[in-house]
Design a protein around this motif. Structure first.
Motif, PDB file in Angstrom:
ATOM      1  N   GLU A   1       0.939  -1.292   0.091  1.00  0.00           N
ATOM      2  CA  GLU A   1       0.104  -0.015   0.210  1.00  0.00           C
ATOM      3  C   GLU A   1       0.881   1.290  -0.030  1.00  0.00           C
ATOM      4  N   VAL A   2       2.286   0.998   0.167  1.00  0.00           N
ATOM      5  CA  VAL A   2       2.951   2.375   0.531  1.00  0.00           C
ATOM      6  C   VAL A   2       3.097   2.972  -1.088  1.00  0.00           C
ATOM      7  N   TYR A   3       3.055   1.968  -2.052  1.00  0.00           N
ATOM      8  CA  TYR A   3       3.081   2.708  -3.743  1.00  0.00           C
ATOM      9  C   TYR A   3       1.932   3.287  -4.070  1.00  0.00           C
TER      10      TYR A   3
ATOM     11  N   LEU B   1       8.814   5.443   1.995  1.00  0.00           N
ATOM     12  CA  LEU B   1       9.389   4.463   2.906  1.00  0.00           C
ATOM     13  C   LEU B   1      10.306   4.689   4.269  1.00  0.00           C
ATOM     14  N   VAL B   2      11.344   5.701   4.032  1.00  0.00           N
ATOM     15  CA  VAL B   2      12.157   6.417   4.571  1.00  0.00           C
ATOM     16  C   VAL B   2      11.701   7.156   5.414  1.00  0.00           C
ATOM     17  N   SER B   3      10.624   8.019   5.057  1.00  0.00           N
ATOM     18  CA  SER B   3      10.056   8.894   6.029  1.00  0.00           C
ATOM     19  C   SER B   3       9.117   8.332   6.850  1.00  0.00           C
ATOM     20  N   ARG B   4       8.398   7.076   6.766  1.00  0.00           N
ATOM     21  CA  ARG B   4       7.710   6.193   7.790  1.00  0.00           C
ATOM     22  C   ARG B   4       8.750   5.410   8.465  1.00  0.00           C
TER      23      ARG B   4
ATOM     24  N   ARG C   1      10.779   5.697  14.115  1.00  0.00           N
ATOM     25  CA  ARG C   1      11.886   6.003  15.082  1.00  0.00           C
ATOM     26  C   ARG C   1      11.830   6.940  16.000  1.00  0.00           C
ATOM     27  N   ASN C   2      11.317   8.232  15.460  1.00  0.00           N
ATOM     28  CA  ASN C   2      11.455   9.434  16.050  1.00  0.00           C
ATOM     29  C   ASN C   2      10.016   9.274  17.182  1.00  0.00           C
ATOM     30  N   LYS C   3       8.899   8.538  16.910  1.00  0.00           N
ATOM     31  CA  LYS C   3       7.814   8.339  17.853  1.00  0.00           C
ATOM     32  C   LYS C   3       8.233   7.660  19.158  1.00  0.00           C
TER      33      LYS C   3
END
Length: 90
Positions: free
Chosen positions: A2-4, A17-20, A25-27
């Protein structure tokens, strides 16, 4: 996947993908900081335990800053407020 769904260009798909990944990680890091702050601000009145938790919380907060999750002034403010609260305990 579903990413695409919306992205057609390969680089755009990778950015999604990288931003997710980074957001997750930040969360997790932010959640750890919140937990550390809550543990340090115990209301039991035990100053020694609070000081030990303050040290652990300070380390956690500074590590979050080194990862770029928080701005350095935000980190300084969090640590200052927490230190003031712990040191002001009776």
């Amino acid at each position: 996947m579903e990413v695409y769904d919306l992205a057609n260009i390969k680089s755009a798909k990778k950015r999604i993908l990288v931003s997710r990944t980074r957001a997750d990680r930040n969360k997790a890091i932010r959640s750890g900081v919140k937990t550390a702050i809550k543990k340090a601000a115990v209301e039991s009145g035990d100053k020694e335990a609070a000081k030990a938790e303050l040290t652990a919380a300070t380390k956690t907060i500074e590590m979050a800053a080194s990862k770029g999750v928080y701005h350095k002034n935000n980190v300084a403010r969090k640590i200052s407020r927490l230190s003031k609260a712990v040191n002001g305990m009776a």
